[in-house]
Write an enzyme that holds these catalytic residues in place. Structure first.
Site, mmCIF file in Angstrom:
data_model
loop_
_atom_site.group_PDB
_atom_site.id
_atom_site.type_symbol
_atom_site.label_atom_id
_atom_site.label_comp_id
_atom_site.label_asym_id
_atom_site.label_seq_id
_atom_site.Cartn_x
_atom_site.Cartn_y
_atom_site.Cartn_z
ATOM 1 N N GLU A 87 0.567 -1.183 0.324
ATOM 2 C CA GLU A 87 -0.048 0.144 -0.272
ATOM 3 C C GLU A 87 1.343 1.659 -0.139
ATOM 4 O OE1 GLU A 87 -3.402 1.253 3.230
ATOM 5 O OE2 GLU A 87 -1.591 1.339 3.865
ATOM 6 N N ASP A 305 -9.897 1.638 5.412
ATOM 7 C CA ASP A 305 -10.097 1.489 3.987
ATOM 8 C C ASP A 305 -11.007 2.124 3.830
ATOM 9 O OD1 ASP A 305 -7.799 -0.817 4.838
ATOM 10 O OD2 ASP A 305 -9.312 -2.053 3.064
#
Length: 440
Positions: A87, A305
């Site tokens: 990420e 998220d």
């Protein structure tokens, strides 16, 4: 004198209306981008200084999350979890190519390729989602959003810098794309996956691995194991597939455009029609996850998220405008919800119906289980102002502009996730998050 006053007033009213009117064409078509911060009254110099300040905070300052290794590598670390993640590495590469920071980009890619990317075996081409900062893998499995950003940032690097400066960026992107096509493999024992869902130990016989679910054309949560049975709404960035269709040169342009269309249709289903909130994870049809405690399953809640979804939809709108009417309605819907919670007070986790989670529903971070007014969510909700016509959007932008990224009173501080989302938001709002065409 009266005529001058009237003309001046009309000009200011017209300018204000124009400033709050989202564009009807995207960057793929126009190669132009709004500087909404300037439109809302901040000076061009103040905007450029702010962007430099936020970039400095993330990459260079005392609370930086970017660290160089030797003469040629570097990594982005989730400081509070003491690791480097696909990420953060792929986010760092996207930021670097957007802001023309080639040295940072190349360092991050070399570290990612050396330590994270599987060079052979069942997972060839995929990336281990988490590594210690010395490069030791914490798990072998991939989290699908990392591949999504790696591929897109490499294509942009090829467009911006060419492929003859030490790294053949397009070839690297094509390799990942080819490796992520559905393939059959024989499961191996004790190979850890993302969040414990990507392991093979419980499966018997040949399995299939895929980044994109072949049936729905939607991105998986993980490309193997249990995680390929569902998706994460924050992984859906349809405009990235449009980039692949234009410049990956992998012979799959029509397929990538179909994936973009499927992803946009999915978001319509996954997002609550009243609050604009989406679950952290969900089924491919947009329905909530089953089991694990029913409604109290925290995966069905809007949480960390989920914060990325407003900014991802904003990005697709800015670049493609392919779903403009729905996206503009979404921007105002989600801002209306957070406005009802208080622009200075809304918290970072909710159930999708807008009620507050309780007890173990609240996802902990950094050892704390607490609802906060997190700057990461402040950032993404402010970025959604690019979609909006209502004047409330200015209040969200001001909230971001004035927010200080510093520790909370109890000591909790997230330089990594909050910091990266804050930087992305200022890139959006200042017109510095763009489609990079060949030769840019």
């Amino acid at each position: 004198m009266k005529r001058v006053f009237i003309l001046t007033t009309l000009f200011l009213v017209s300018f204000r209306m124009m400033a709050y009117t989202p564009w009807q064409k995207g960057g793929f078509e126009t190669q132009q981008y709004r500087n909404l911060l300037v439109e809302m009254g901040y000076s061009p110099k103040a905007v450029e200084d702010k962007l430099k300040e936020v970039f400095h905070d993330v990459f260079l300052g005392p609370n930086k999350v970017y660290f160089e290794v030797g003469d040629s590598m570097g990594y982005v670390s989730d400081i509070k979890n003491h690791d480097a993640r696909t990420e953060g590495m792929s986010y760092g590469m996207m930021i670097a190519v957007q802001l023309n920071q080639k040295d940072i980009f190349d360092r991050l890619w070399r570290w990612s390729k050396k330590y994270m990317q599987h060079q052979s075996g069942n997972r060839e081409g995929y990336f281990a989602w988490s590594c210690k900062t010395d490069g030791t893998r914490n798990a072998d499995g991939a989290a699908s959003d990392g591949e999504l950003y790696f591929i897109t940032s490499l294509i942009f690097a090829s467009n911006r810098w060419g492929d003859n400066t030490g790294i053949n960026y397009k070839a690297e992107a094509q390799r990942i794309l080819n490796c992520t096509m559905p393939k059959e493999y024989e499961p191996e024992r004790r190979q850890g996956g993302f969040g414990g869902f990507g392991g093979f130990g419980h499966q018997q016989g040949p399995q299939k691995m895929f980044l994109i679910d072949p049936e729905t054309k939607l991105i998986t949560f993980t490309p193997d194991g249990f995680g390929q049975r569902y998706t994460d709404p924050s992984y859906h960035i349809p405009a990235f597939y449009e980039v692949w269709a234009r410049w990956a040169d992998d012979g799959r342009a029509d397929y990538w455009r179909a994936c973009a269309d499927a992803s946009r249709a999915f978001l319509h289903k996954a997002i609550d029609t009243k609050t604009g909130l989406n679950p952290d994870m969900c089924q491919y049809d947009g329905s909530q996850m089953q089991g694990f405690g029913g409604r109290t399953n925290p995966s069905n809640n809007f949480r960390y998220d989920s914060w990325r979804v407003p900014m991802n939809i904003t990005l697709d709108y800015e670049w493609s405008c392919a779903d403009r009417e729905w996206q503009q309605g979404y921007g105002e819907r989600i801002q209306n919800f957070f406005y009802s919670q208080g622009v200075h007070d809304f918290v970072d986790q909710y159930r999708t119906d807008g009620s507050l989670p309780e007890g173990n529903e609240i996802l902990q971070a950094g050892g704390f289980r607490k609802l906060r007014h997190s700057i990461g969510l402040v950032s993404t909700v402010a970025a959604a102002s690019m979609l909006c016509t209502h004047e409330k959007s200015k209040e969200f932008v001001d909230e971001l502009w004035n927010a200080k990224h510093e520790p909370f009173e109890d000591g909790y501080f997230d330089a990594y996730y909050d910091g990266l989302l804050r930087l992305f938001a200022f890139m959006h709002l200042s017109g510095h998050y763009r489609v990079i065409f060949p030769g840019d």
